[in-house]
Design an enzyme around this catalytic site. Structure first.
Site, PDB file in Angstrom:
ATOM      1  N   ASP A 144      -9.173   2.353   5.082  1.00  0.00           N
ATOM      2  CA  ASP A 144     -10.412   2.965   4.923  1.00  0.00           C
ATOM      3  C   ASP A 144     -10.464   3.964   6.113  1.00  0.00           C
ATOM      4  O   ASP A 144     -11.183   3.327   7.225  1.00  0.00           O
ATOM      5  CB  ASP A 144     -11.613   2.100   4.743  1.00  0.00           C
ATOM      6  CG  ASP A 144     -11.562   1.388   3.566  1.00  0.00           C
ATOM      7  OD1 ASP A 144     -10.529   1.716   2.556  1.00  0.00           O
ATOM      8  OD2 ASP A 144     -12.131   0.485   3.361  1.00  0.00           O
ATOM      9  N   GLU A 146      -5.996  -8.620   4.084  1.00  0.00           N
ATOM     10  CA  GLU A 146      -5.708  -8.894   5.559  1.00  0.00           C
ATOM     11  C   GLU A 146      -5.690 -10.457   5.490  1.00  0.00           C
ATOM     12  O   GLU A 146      -4.742 -10.821   6.508  1.00  0.00           O
ATOM     13  CB  GLU A 146      -6.733  -8.198   6.289  1.00  0.00           C
ATOM     14  CG  GLU A 146      -6.526  -6.821   6.836  1.00  0.00           C
ATOM     15  CD  GLU A 146      -7.213  -6.238   5.347  1.00  0.00           C
ATOM     16  OE1 GLU A 146      -7.269  -4.786   5.109  1.00  0.00           O
ATOM     17  OE2 GLU A 146      -7.960  -6.751   4.727  1.00  0.00           O
ATOM     18  N   ASP A 170      -6.128  -5.235  -2.602  1.00  0.00           N
ATOM     19  CA  ASP A 170      -7.082  -4.631  -1.745  1.00  0.00           C
ATOM     20  C   ASP A 170      -7.684  -5.746  -0.720  1.00  0.00           C
ATOM     21  O   ASP A 170      -7.465  -6.862  -1.109  1.00  0.00           O
ATOM     22  CB  ASP A 170      -8.436  -4.046  -2.406  1.00  0.00           C
ATOM     23  CG  ASP A 170      -8.937  -2.886  -1.416  1.00  0.00           C
ATOM     24  OD1 ASP A 170      -8.711  -2.958  -0.336  1.00  0.00           O
ATOM     25  OD2 ASP A 170      -9.903  -2.213  -2.125  1.00  0.00           O
TER      26      ASP A 170
END
Length: 660
Positions: free
Chosen positions: A442, A379, A376
């Site tokens: 998300d 990035e 998760d």
């Protein structure tokens, strides 16, 4: 004046003043183009694998006013002033041509003190697909301006497939943008050392994707355990709560392949281990899950709190991303009281830092039997983003930042044993070779977000990432007791069952927060949405379970191609197929038309020409090249079989006892 061209083995070189342009064959019908000041630098970060074997069929012809390199179906012509044009070698049809912004200045290739621009001509009617994952809700990217920077839900993969018959990879991990305007295309790198792109020409978009995979890496085989249903929510608070959900699936006779341990299962972020208070016996948990036929997956974040025992040794060893100014902290994270504290991200571009993380993951999870991870916030998630202030092992932040998610996945993959499928929130070109399952990020719990997810998934497929999934039901919100939301969940399940990975996740109402992150959420199990929804959801779950042999067969039969296929991949000769963005093929033979509007109980479906189509529910046959309106009650998703295909399926299960 001396001739600006010369040949170096199978490279065509053009030089004028301080600028150098090099064109060389790079795979079947493909070339790599690089341009720089003074010389062409080797070894810079990028997506391409090692140089392929020399092409014995390459032809280079140098004349007084230009030069031509031909490799397979692709011909590259370079004028005496350095302007490059790509065309088909067989027909001479122009594919792509460099075009200056102005007759005097700037040129088509701008090498401006570290900032680079590459300009190409625009073509009326051209359609462009791929470029990663974006939430703008469009499939055709023509007319868009896209930032080349990783963000939650915005995934930069700088590879584009054109309806003109070419694919182009901007082989540069720099932060920048691409402008796909009606008056020209411009690729921009805010900071880079040379222009570098890969270009291929092929008869079909499917062949373009296969060549891209050959150039950047094929995905490994999807593990058998990964093709079933994944259960997840924000969040299961402890070992017993998670096990209770797995046991309930088993009691009801419901399919369950993977269950996910979300974040905050640790004491401090960056511990990369279970908090023993909430998770007292991970090995016993894993053993029980495996006995139920369930694979556990665990959330791993790449950030480290100064309160974690890993912070000091990682900082001392240079394993954290450096900063040009200020302390080595890159983002805020709420501590156990919700008070923001600074955290750092480890440097995934450093081989030694990747090795350190792998050792911690083995100690914290692997020795207990955990072998699948949810990578998760990879990035990495920084707010505000400040790549100019970052210093990576691979280079300055602005120059290499987009590499991060791929290198993070690489480290986990290369230290894994057995079959790998790791969930990731971000990716870059070449990520597919490291066993990643990209997901939608998300996103809101709304019908427009569901519709946008279909387009996102199709563009991911055209970006060379074959494994993709979405948060069924959306991530942000959703009240399991609300009838409107229950309808959305059913329709999202009917879409998600035909994604490469079938996964439920979200932060449901009632939600609680810790600082600015969610800490707990409402129920998000398949039995949480009422009896009518439960019946529809479990029906499509069982259908997905039966389709698993077909899924694996489709992937194995077509290396380099995605499972979720835009119609244009299978029917490139049908002009209408290039325009359809709310349907897709699941493998080669099953057309899926998900319902994407609230209250809809029928929908219009386009059936591509070149095949006959059988409605899976009614057996009615249709000729291709036509549209039809079909019923779509809440418990059904329109499905059509291509040319009477006989799909390899698991047999129907025996009826299970109540309350299945």
């Amino acid at each position: 004046m001396p001739n600006p061209f010369h040949q170096n083995d199978d490279q065509l070189i053009w030089r004028s003043g301080h600028e150098v342009l090099a064109v060389e064959p790079w795979g079947a019908g493909s070339v790599r183009v690089r341009a720089g000041r003074h010389s062409i630098q080797a070894g810079l970060p990028g997506a391409l694998l090692e140089s392929p074997a020399p092409d014995p069929g390459v032809q280079i012809k140098i004349g007084p006013e230009g030069a031509v390199l031909t490799t397979g179906s692709l011909r590259i012509s370079v004028r005496g002033d350095g302007l490059l044009t790509a065309s088909r070698a067989d027909t001479g049809a122009e594919l792509l041509s460099e075009e200056p912004a102005h007759f005097w200045w700037p040129p088509a290739r701008l090498l401006d003190d570290g900032r680079l621009e590459q300009r190409f001509a625009a073509y009326p009617g051209e359609r462009l697909y791929g470029l990663g994952q974006h939430g703008h809700g469009r499939f055709d990217q023509k007319g868009m301006v896209l930032e080349l920077q990783q963000r939650n839900g915005e995934v930069t993969i700088p590879f584009v497939v054109s309806s003109r018959g070419y694919g182009l990879l901007w082989n540069n991990p720099a932060v920048g943008r691409v402008e796909l305007a009606v008056n020209g295309t411009r690729w921009v790198a805010d900071r880079a050392r040379q222009i570098d792109y890969w270009l291929t020409a092929a008869d079909t978009p499917a062949e373009i994707l296969r060549r891209y995979a050959a150039a950047t890496g094929f995905a490994p085989a999807l593990p058998a355990w990964a093709s079933g249903f994944w259960q997840s929510k924000l969040r299961y608070r402890d070992q017993e709560e998670l096990l209770a959900v797995a046991r309930e699936h088993h009691r009801r006779g419901l399919p369950l392949s993977v269950i996910v341990v979300d974040y905050l299962h640790w004491k401090e972020i960056g511990d990369w281990s279970f908090d023993p208070v909430a998770w007292p016996d991970p090995a016993a948990m894993v053993a029980e899950l495996r006995a139920l036929g369930v694979e556990p997956a665990v959330s791993v974040w790449p950030s480290v709190s100064p309160a974690s025992p890993n912070f000091a040794p990682m900082s001392a060893a240079g394993h954290l991303i450096g900063t040009a100014q200020g302390v080595e902290l890159h983002a805020s994270w709420p501590d156990s009281d919700g008070v923001p504290e600074g955290v750092a991200f480890y440097d995934a571009t450093s081989p030694e830092a990747r090795d350190y993380l792998a050792r911690r993951l083995h100690e914290g999870y692997g020795r207990h039997g955990i072998r699948s991870f949810w990578l998760d916030a990879c990035e990495p998630e920084m707010r505000p983003g400040h790549p100019r202030n970052l210093s990576y092992f691979a280079g300055p932040g602005s120059e290499v930042a987009n590499l991060y998610p791929r290198e993070h996945a690489r480290g986990v993959f290369e230290h894994s044993a057995g079959d790998v499928a790791n969930l990731v929130r971000s990716a870059w070109a070449g990520s597919q070779r490291y066993g990643v399952v990209l997901w939608s990020g998300d996103i809101p719990a709304t019908f427009p977000a569901l519709a946008a997810s279909v387009r996102s998934g199709l563009n991911v497929a055209m970006s060379g990432i074959p494994w993709w999934t979405t948060d069924i039901g959306g991530f942000h919100g959703g009240d399991p007791g609300d009838d409107d939301y229950r309808e959305l969940v059913v329709r999202w399940f009917q879409f998600g069952a035909f994604c490469p990975v079938f996964r439920l996740h979200g932060h449901r109402e009632p939600r609680t927060e810790r600082g600015f992150i969610g800490s707990e959420g409402g129920p998000n199990e398949v039995w949480s949405f009422g009896d009518e929804a439960y019946a529809a959801i479990t029906a499509v779950m069982r259908l997905r379970e039966r389709l698993r042999p077909y899924l694996h067969a489709a992937l194995a039969a077509a290396p380099g191609l995605p499972l979720m296929r835009p119609l244009l991949l299978e029917f490139p000769g049908d002009p209408a197929a290039w325009e359809i963005e709310d349907q897709f093929l699941f493998g080669p033979d099953l057309l899926v038309a998900p319902v994407l509007e609230a209250g809809a109980r029928e929908r219009r479906v386009y059936l591509p020409s070149g095949a006959t189509w059988t409605h899976a529910a009614t057996g009615e046959r249709f000729d291709g090249g036509s549209s039809t309106t079909v019923a779509a009650p809440l418990d059904a998703v329109p499905l059509f079989l291509r040319d009477g295909a006989d799909l390899p399926l698991f047999p129907e299960e025996l009826p299970c006892s109540d309350p299945c």
